[in-house]
Scaffold this motif. Structure first.
Motif, PDB file in Angstrom:
ATOM      1  N   ALA A 470      20.269  62.160  30.845  1.00  0.00           N
ATOM      2  CA  ALA A 470      19.898  60.746  31.081  1.00  0.00           C
ATOM      3  C   ALA A 470      19.458  59.788  29.891  1.00  0.00           C
ATOM      4  O   ALA A 470      19.410  58.849  29.802  1.00  0.00           O
ATOM      5  CB  ALA A 470      19.038  60.812  32.075  1.00  0.00           C
ATOM      6  N   GLY A 471      18.974  60.564  28.747  1.00  0.00           N
ATOM      7  CA  GLY A 471      18.131  59.886  27.896  1.00  0.00           C
ATOM      8  C   GLY A 471      19.361  59.320  26.946  1.00  0.00           C
ATOM      9  O   GLY A 471      19.033  58.815  25.804  1.00  0.00           O
ATOM     10  N   TYR A 472      20.704  59.560  27.201  1.00  0.00           N
ATOM     11  CA  TYR A 472      21.679  59.202  26.123  1.00  0.00           C
ATOM     12  C   TYR A 472      22.557  58.240  26.856  1.00  0.00           C
ATOM     13  O   TYR A 472      23.525  58.044  26.471  1.00  0.00           O
ATOM     14  CB  TYR A 472      22.370  60.252  25.597  1.00  0.00           C
ATOM     15  N   VAL A 473      21.840  57.544  28.020  1.00  0.00           N
ATOM     16  CA  VAL A 473      22.812  56.590  28.945  1.00  0.00           C
ATOM     17  C   VAL A 473      22.143  55.345  29.054  1.00  0.00           C
ATOM     18  O   VAL A 473      21.012  55.230  28.816  1.00  0.00           O
ATOM     19  CB  VAL A 473      22.989  57.182  30.127  1.00  0.00           C
ATOM     20  N   GLU A 474      23.048  54.096  28.837  1.00  0.00           N
ATOM     21  CA  GLU A 474      22.747  52.763  29.311  1.00  0.00           C
ATOM     22  C   GLU A 474      23.427  52.591  30.563  1.00  0.00           C
ATOM     23  O   GLU A 474      24.722  53.002  30.938  1.00  0.00           O
ATOM     24  CB  GLU A 474      23.231  51.717  28.174  1.00  0.00           C
ATOM     25  N   TYR A 475      22.775  52.203  31.491  1.00  0.00           N
ATOM     26  CA  TYR A 475      23.351  51.739  32.795  1.00  0.00           C
ATOM     27  C   TYR A 475      23.872  50.439  32.916  1.00  0.00           C
ATOM     28  O   TYR A 475      23.421  49.422  32.211  1.00  0.00           O
ATOM     29  CB  TYR A 475      22.321  51.786  34.062  1.00  0.00           C
ATOM     30  N   GLN A 476      25.165  50.332  33.416  1.00  0.00           N
ATOM     31  CA  GLN A 476      25.854  49.037  33.604  1.00  0.00           C
ATOM     32  C   GLN A 476      26.116  48.659  35.147  1.00  0.00           C
ATOM     33  O   GLN A 476      26.587  49.490  35.835  1.00  0.00           O
ATOM     34  CB  GLN A 476      27.108  49.069  33.012  1.00  0.00           C
ATOM     35  N   THR A 477      25.576  47.652  35.639  1.00  0.00           N
ATOM     36  CA  THR A 477      25.744  47.250  37.111  1.00  0.00           C
ATOM     37  C   THR A 477      26.921  46.333  37.131  1.00  0.00           C
ATOM     38  O   THR A 477      26.937  45.310  36.250  1.00  0.00           O
ATOM     39  CB  THR A 477      24.595  46.754  37.826  1.00  0.00           C
ATOM     40  N   VAL A 478      28.204  46.799  37.952  1.00  0.00           N
ATOM     41  CA  VAL A 478      29.113  45.580  37.970  1.00  0.00           C
ATOM     42  C   VAL A 478      28.982  45.188  39.496  1.00  0.00           C
ATOM     43  O   VAL A 478      29.251  46.265  40.152  1.00  0.00           O
ATOM     44  CB  VAL A 478      30.617  46.233  37.790  1.00  0.00           C
ATOM     45  N   ASN A 479      28.969  43.984  39.630  1.00  0.00           N
ATOM     46  CA  ASN A 479      28.841  43.734  40.913  1.00  0.00           C
ATOM     47  C   ASN A 479      30.224  43.349  41.869  1.00  0.00           C
ATOM     48  O   ASN A 479      30.900  42.458  41.089  1.00  0.00           O
ATOM     49  CB  ASN A 479      28.049  42.287  40.973  1.00  0.00           C
ATOM     50  N   LEU A 480      30.675  44.237  42.448  1.00  0.00           N
ATOM     51  CA  LEU A 480      31.943  44.084  43.250  1.00  0.00           C
ATOM     52  C   LEU A 480      31.868  42.958  44.131  1.00  0.00           C
ATOM     53  O   LEU A 480      31.044  42.484  44.615  1.00  0.00           O
ATOM     54  CB  LEU A 480      32.242  45.242  43.544  1.00  0.00           C
ATOM     55  N   PRO A 481      33.134  42.468  44.238  1.00  0.00           N
ATOM     56  CA  PRO A 481      33.118  41.157  45.448  1.00  0.00           C
ATOM     57  C   PRO A 481      32.995  41.732  46.770  1.00  0.00           C
ATOM     58  O   PRO A 481      33.161  42.915  46.960  1.00  0.00           O
ATOM     59  CB  PRO A 481      34.453  40.776  45.313  1.00  0.00           C
ATOM     60  N   ARG A 482      32.200  41.111  47.484  1.00  0.00           N
ATOM     61  CA  ARG A 482      32.197  41.441  49.014  1.00  0.00           C
ATOM     62  C   ARG A 482      33.418  41.385  49.706  1.00  0.00           C
ATOM     63  O   ARG A 482      34.398  40.728  49.370  1.00  0.00           O
ATOM     64  CB  ARG A 482      31.375  40.462  49.779  1.00  0.00           C
ATOM     65  N   PRO A 483      33.522  42.689  50.637  1.00  0.00           N
ATOM     66  CA  PRO A 483      34.740  42.409  51.318  1.00  0.00           C
ATOM     67  C   PRO A 483      34.813  41.209  52.340  1.00  0.00           C
ATOM     68  O   PRO A 483      33.960  40.899  52.679  1.00  0.00           O
ATOM     69  CB  PRO A 483      34.734  43.578  52.148  1.00  0.00           C
ATOM     70  N   THR A 484      36.004  40.541  52.071  1.00  0.00           N
ATOM     71  CA  THR A 484      36.250  39.453  53.062  1.00  0.00           C
ATOM     72  C   THR A 484      36.590  39.793  54.583  1.00  0.00           C
ATOM     73  O   THR A 484      37.437  40.984  54.713  1.00  0.00           O
ATOM     74  CB  THR A 484      37.351  38.503  52.396  1.00  0.00           C
ATOM     75  N   ALA A 485      36.094  39.150  55.620  1.00  0.00           N
ATOM     76  CA  ALA A 485      36.212  39.608  56.686  1.00  0.00           C
ATOM     77  C   ALA A 485      37.820  39.341  57.222  1.00  0.00           C
ATOM     78  O   ALA A 485      38.127  38.029  56.617  1.00  0.00           O
ATOM     79  CB  ALA A 485      35.363  38.710  57.594  1.00  0.00           C
ATOM     80  N   SER A 486      38.494  40.105  57.716  1.00  0.00           N
ATOM     81  CA  SER A 486      39.921  39.803  58.195  1.00  0.00           C
ATOM     82  C   SER A 486      40.133  39.751  59.358  1.00  0.00           C
ATOM     83  O   SER A 486      39.246  40.273  60.333  1.00  0.00           O
ATOM     84  CB  SER A 486      40.828  40.874  57.521  1.00  0.00           C
TER      85      SER A 486
END
Ligand code: NAD
Length: 486
Positions: A470-486
């Protein structure tokens, strides 16, 4: 035993290369006081070349982009080669720092193999990406390698401290510029050759033997993303200050002044060998985790003083190549002087020398120090507060469990420790109250799969196992699109 070892090139960017300058480092044996090795001294120009090679390999090369399984395969080959050649490695480390072979095989060489093994086991569970449900919708949490790592390491357990950085850095996809201590450059160069043999791609590793100036240039370099350091508190503070200018990440593994607490019901047949193993027999006392303060309940003081004093007096001191030797020489004349000066200061402050206290008879060549037990030490004496780095151990009295905890915690450091009791649960309860990164119950152990590091002045961050990765990691957060109601 290994004879004189010489290198005339530096390992930069995965290739043996002529150094920019003509300086050399002579490795002097702590046993014979004679030169046993020579390597080129890396200067600032070499630092520039190594950082440029690592930067290119990280920014454009395959290593960080390989599937994890392919990096695991290369690191497994490194571990297997280390395991196959561990005897050779133990001898090479001992040649430079005088570590007794009895300790060197397990504590220097096989411990490095163990660190690689535990990091590989952790990597098997390492998820480079993981999808989660966030507060606003689905998120992808990614673990990116932190980048180019400057690993700066000490002479006392050189391969263990290198492995603790190299294994997680390589597994997560980082590139590494290693600056080993000038006292122990030979095993670092040896490891470089082994990594090349294991198929580590070009650019991913450089090794720069050098002193403080080489290290200072490296850690202040804007091309470095993280400094992973093991060594003294003074150097740790200088490195953290230098890193601040570029907001370079740092992890620091520093010194210790750890307490072994013997409760009133402690079994001495268990405690005494464990304390010997955690002090004089641990690399001749030159171990950051050494149990240098032994806290004894008043009712057992005389018994412990007698038994521990006798155990220390019985330890074989001498040539580290002799398989029966438990305590070898210290790293330098200056380190021997430092140990002797602390004993003198303890005497002046009112402590007594129960055993040892000087240079053992007949060992005038080489930098030896007798296993030393100091009695009637109080926790305010410099000998109880400062890291000495040698086989000098303080015996301190206490009256109540609360007082034992108070004394154990009354230290700038917080790296290691031990508690001894006939009732392991009682000991474990007390262990939880000690502010220290690692503490053992009825023993002395360094677990290579569990987080290792310091509270307070003993450091920042953790090495080994999953926390090490964990000491050699940078976290990246990718916000994914919300699922569209079908
Ligand atoms: P040291 O701090 O003198 O040197 C360690 C390394 O840092 C060497 O490579 C040195 O050249 C380099 N260095 C020194 N000053 C620097 C600076 N300003 N910038 C960059 N690099 C610099 O320590 P040492 O004498 O080699 O090792 C003994 C110390 O290491 C003890 O304090 C011991 O407790 C500590 N140690 C800690 C751990 C741990 O895991 N916590 C393990 C082993 C040793």
């Amino acid at each position: 035993m290994t004879a004189r070892v010489e290198y005339d090139q530096l390992f930069i960017g995965g290739r043996w290369t002529d150094p920019a300058g003509s300086g050399v480092i002579d490795v002097v044996s702590p046993v014979t006081e004679k030169v046993v090795g020579r390597v080129p001294h890396a200067g600032t120009e070499d630092v520039e070349r190594a950082v440029a090679a690592a930067r290119a390999a990280f920014d454009h090369g395959p290593w960080p982009r390989l599937p994890l399984a392919e990096r695991i395969a290369v690191v497994t080959r490194i571990k297997d080669l280390l395991a196959a050649r561990h005897q050779e490695l133990a001898e090479l480390v001992s040649l430079q720092n005088g570590s007794p072979m009895l300790f060197s095989v397990r504590g220097q060489a096989l411990s490095a193999v163990g660190v690689f093994g535990a990091a590989l086991a952790a990597a098997a569970d390492f998820a480079p990406e993981e999808e989660r449900t966030g507060t606003g919708g689905p998120v992808l949490v990614r673990r990116e390698p932190v980048g180019v790592v400057a690993a700066v390491t000490p002479w006392n357990v050189p391969q263990l401290t290198i492995a603790a950085k190299l294994a997680p850095a390589l597994l997560t996809g980082c590139c590494v510029v290693l600056k080993p201590a000038p006292e122990t450059p030979l095993d670092a160069n040896w490891l470089a050759g082994l990594c090349a043999e294991a198929g580590l791609p070009e650019g991913v590793l450089s090794v720069l033997p050098g002193g403080r100036e080489t290290g200072a240039h490296l850690v202040a370099h804007p091309g470095i993303d993280k400094v992973a350091f093991t060594g003294s508190g003074a150097a740790g503070k200088a490195i953290m200050a230098a890193a601040a200018a570029n907001l370079t990440r740092v992890s620091l593994e520093l010194g210790g002044k750890s307490a072994a607490v013997l409760l009133d019901d402690a079994d001495l047949a268990t405690a005494i060998p464990a304390i010997v193993a955690g002090t004089c027999a641990a690399n001749s006392g030159q171990a950051c985790v050494a149990l240098t303060r032994v806290l004894v309940h008043s009712s057992r003081y005389e018994a412990v003083a007698g038994a521990l004093g006798a155990a220390f007096a019985g330890l074989r001191v001498g040539d580290p190549a002799d398989p029966a030797t438990v305590v070898g020489p210290l790293i330098s004349r200056a380190q021997q002087r430092r140990n002797l000066d602390y004993v003198a200061s303890a005497r002046e402050a009112g402590a007594t020398v129960l055993t040892g206290g000087g240079v053992p008879a007949g060992l005038d060549t080489g930098w030896y120090m007798a296993p030393t037990l100091l009695g009637e030490v109080t926790n305010d004496m410099p000998v109880a507060r400062e890291e000495i780095f040698g086989p000098v151990v303080c015996l301190i009295r206490y009256e109540t469990e609360d007082e034992a905890v108070e004394i154990a915690n009354d230290s700038d450091y917080g790296l290691s420790g031990a508690v001894f009791s006939a009732d392991p649960e009682r000991a474990a309860r007390l262990a939880r109250r000690v502010r220290t990164g690692t503490i053992s119950v009825n023993g002395f152990r360094l677990d290579l799969a569990a987080p290792f590091g310091g509270f307070k002045h003993s450091g920042i961050g953790r090495e080994f196992g999953p926390e090490g990765l964990a000491g050699y990691v940078e976290y990246q957060t990718v916000n994914l699109p919300r699922p569209t109601a079908s």
